[in-house]
Design an enzyme around this catalytic site. Structure first.
Site, short mmCIF file in Angstrom:
data_model
loop_
_atom_site.label_atom_id
_atom_site.label_comp_id
_atom_site.label_asym_id
_atom_site.label_seq_id
_atom_site.Cartn_x
_atom_site.Cartn_y
_atom_site.Cartn_z
N ASN A 10 2.50 -10.46 6.53
CA ASN A 10 1.49 -11.40 6.04
C ASN A 10 2.15 -12.37 5.07
O ASN A 10 2.48 -12.00 3.95
CB ASN A 10 0.37 -10.62 5.35
CG ASN A 10 -0.70 -11.53 4.77
OD1 ASN A 10 -0.76 -12.73 5.06
ND2 ASN A 10 -1.58 -10.96 3.95
N LYS A 12 0.80 -14.88 3.69
CA LYS A 12 -0.18 -15.40 2.72
C LYS A 12 -0.05 -16.91 2.59
O LYS A 12 0.23 -17.58 3.58
CB LYS A 12 -0.03 -14.66 1.39
CG LYS A 12 -0.12 -13.14 1.56
CD LYS A 12 -0.21 -12.40 0.26
CE LYS A 12 -0.28 -10.89 0.51
NZ LYS A 12 -0.48 -10.11 -0.72
N HIS A 66 -8.81 -8.61 4.28
CA HIS A 66 -7.77 -8.36 3.28
C HIS A 66 -8.40 -8.36 1.89
O HIS A 66 -9.35 -9.09 1.62
CB HIS A 66 -6.68 -9.43 3.37
CG HIS A 66 -5.45 -9.11 2.59
ND1 HIS A 66 -5.36 -9.29 1.23
CD2 HIS A 66 -4.25 -8.59 2.98
CE1 HIS A 66 -4.16 -8.92 0.82
NE2 HIS A 66 -3.48 -8.49 1.85
N GLU A 116 -7.61 -9.63 -0.80
CA GLU A 116 -7.64 -10.94 -1.47
C GLU A 116 -8.80 -11.78 -0.95
O GLU A 116 -9.34 -12.62 -1.67
CB GLU A 116 -6.31 -11.64 -1.27
CG GLU A 116 -5.18 -10.96 -2.03
CD GLU A 116 -3.79 -11.29 -1.51
OE1 GLU A 116 -2.82 -10.72 -2.08
OE2 GLU A 116 -3.66 -12.08 -0.56
N GLU A 134 -4.49 -0.65 2.55
CA GLU A 134 -3.72 -1.29 1.47
C GLU A 134 -4.37 -0.99 0.13
O GLU A 134 -5.39 -1.61 -0.22
CB GLU A 134 -3.67 -2.81 1.68
CG GLU A 134 -2.90 -3.25 2.90
CD GLU A 134 -2.57 -4.74 2.84
OE1 GLU A 134 -1.41 -5.09 3.03
OE2 GLU A 134 -3.49 -5.53 2.59
N GLY A 184 1.81 -6.14 -4.04
CA GLY A 184 2.60 -7.09 -4.81
C GLY A 184 2.90 -6.68 -6.24
O GLY A 184 3.42 -7.47 -7.02
N SER A 229 3.46 -2.93 -1.31
CA SER A 229 4.82 -2.88 -1.86
C SER A 229 5.78 -2.08 -0.96
O SER A 229 6.59 -1.29 -1.43
CB SER A 229 4.82 -2.30 -3.28
OG SER A 229 4.12 -3.15 -4.17
#
Length: 249
Positions: A9, A11, A93, A95, A163, A169, A209
């Site tokens: 991904n 992003k 996702h 986000e 996730e 991240g 990560s």
């Protein structure tokens, strides 16, 4: 046997110059690689599918609208994603759920739209750090699975990506025991809802990560069928070792 999948991904990263990484990735793939799916920004979808033509790499989008067309400025539909040559789309996702307030119902509607366009939906689920600390992880995961997946799920149209939000991240990685607990729970939940044939066939990816240094250990976990990788997928030199670790798992 479930397919092994290494998904990247990108992003909101990448311009035309970034397409050179796709060539480097294709050149660096191991013999008999797992399924590799790269999800660049929508501005690169068409060029990315052209750049990877003839290679094992497939291209996916990072989101799509639930409607096929209409007055939705700035959005792209699943049919537009498919028209670019892409084969997959990431949905739900964290986000998107957080910054765009997407609900499980929104994700389910987008999943239906993806299927209608012939795309494979990569449906994301995951808990926040506060939810993990409050011992709510399995309740959150179970609720997201129930609300985000339509009834017509099968191994051809859907991939599940777990996730943990607090690991995306951040450099933080759940323990192997924690990853196993959640992936085993997801597998059991899927079998309970969709039956053994479908529940056992759906690929489950881990994301949060994932790097070359921890990939081998993560991919050794039962019910981890691959990874959805963020930052480490931007450069072929970082992603190739992850793909290689999956191929050897």
């Amino acid at each position: 046997m479930r397919p092994k999948i290494a998904a990247g991904n990108w992003k909101m990263n990448g311009t035309a110059a970034s397409l050179a990484e796709l060539h480097s990735l294709a050149m660096g793939l191991p013999e008999n690689p797992p399924q590799v799916v790269i999800c660049p920004p929508s501005t690169l979808l068409f060029r990315a599918t052209n750049a990877t033509h003839g290679s094992p790499i497939q291209i996916g989008a990072q989101d799509c609208h639930a409607e096929d067309a209409g007055a939705y400025t700035g959005d792209i539909s699943a049919s537009m994603v498919a028209d670019s040559g892409a084969t997959h789309v990431i949905l739900g996702h964290s986000e998107r759920r957080d910054a765009h307030r997407e609900t499980d119902a929104d994700v389910q509607a987008k999943t239906r739209a993806a299927w209608a366009a012939g795309l494979t939906a990569i449906v994301c689920i995951g808990e926040s750090e506060a939810q993990r600390d409050a011992d709510q992880t399995l309740d959150i995961i179970g609720g997201q699975l129930d609300g985000s997946l339509p009834e017509a799920v099968d191994a051809e149209n859907t991939v599940i990506a777990y996730e943990p939000i607090w690991a995306i991240g951040t450099g933080k990685v759940p323990s192997i025991a924690q990853i196993k607990e959640v992936h085993d729970f997801i597998r059991t939940r899927l079998i309970s809802r969709f039956g053994a044939d479908i529940g056992n066939a759906l690929p489950l990816l881990y994301g949060g990560s994932v790097k070359a240094t921890n990939a081998v250990e993560i991919f050794a976990v039962e019910n981890v069928d691959g990874a959805l990788v963020g930052g480490a997928s931007l450069k072929a030199k970082d992603f190739v070792p992850i793909v290689a670790a999956l191929a050897q798992s």
